[in-house]
Write a protein that holds these residues in place. Sequence first.
Motif: not given
Length: 375
Positions: A122, A145, A299-301, A306-307, A310-311
């Motif tokens: 992912w 997730f 991925i954002k993090y 955090n993953i 999701d923040k």
Amino acid sequence: MKYYIIAGEASGDMHAANMMKELKKLDTEAYFRVWGGDRMSEQAQELAKHIKETSFMGIFKVLWNLKTIKRNFRFCETDIEQFKPDVLILIDNSGFNLRIARYVKEQGLNIKVFYYILPQAWAWKRKRVHTIHGWTDRIFSILPFEPDFYKSYGYDIDFVGHPILDALEQKKQALLSKEEFRERFGLSDQPLIALLPGSRRQEIIGKLPRMLKVISHFPDFQFVIAGSETIDLELYEKYTHGKVKILFGSTYDILNNASAALVTSGTATLETALFKVPQVVCYKPGWLTFHLLKRIVSIKYIALVNIILDKMAVQELIESELNEKRMVRELMLILNGEQRNQILNDYEVLRKKLGGTGASKRVAELMHEELTKGD
């Protein structure tokens, strides 16, 4: 039944050992040959390779050790054929394990292949889900997730919960009281800040010297390093010069007594969160590796905390941001006040998402059910 299990690092060693304990309860004739660390060795009848011989991190370290890695591949392939296991269980360690899974399938060996603690498809190389599915018979996920991610590619996998909760539950009873902890290791009454620079040599070299720079800014706190049992004391002392306590095999006791922590990204971020210790996540793969990763990671993090949430629940300091000024600033923010309270609230949500205790038992039951199907 004969089991061949491959793990590549300390956390995989711990989770695999707990899984093995549960498999033994279900299969009284279980016979294990493993690639792992001390914990797996305690549960197994045979140790094929210790993780000290097989763990290489970072592009340059891998390139430098290519001959050794190739020898390990050849040894493992031959070893599996000679051992003739009923099942091959792969724990994380995707670079090595996926090649071994492919070999077993392409050779037509009559061996079931299970993957537990999955490659982070992912995060990058998302189409690896097809490869992972094609070379395995059953997939067991520890992140909440992942089932939806695999489902988006048309595959069903089993979410069993995160085994870190089992590890914590086991350790809780043996944790030292605050007084015992400080007395045993000669610590003062000052509040404690934990330094978790990682379990691999390259992680420690890249992060520990930077982490140590913050100490002079916090004279009212004592700092303690959680040492990895796979790393020699000399490496730590090269940077600490005997001025900071280094405790081996005591990470959970350290976290149980810590007010805050600087933590290398990885499973340690989850452990820190589950001990309700506000943290700053540190990641420094090296300039070239960092810029290569920026091109391929989706991925954002980087921190698992955090993953999963999701923040940006905990601050991430990556590459050039991992400097003295930023670390000092972020540590100050989480020692008191609103940001600390918000992190602690987010940790409660995280615990619920991880699925509760019993992951090791659940995965063992599903594996045993698959292996005895039709008996």
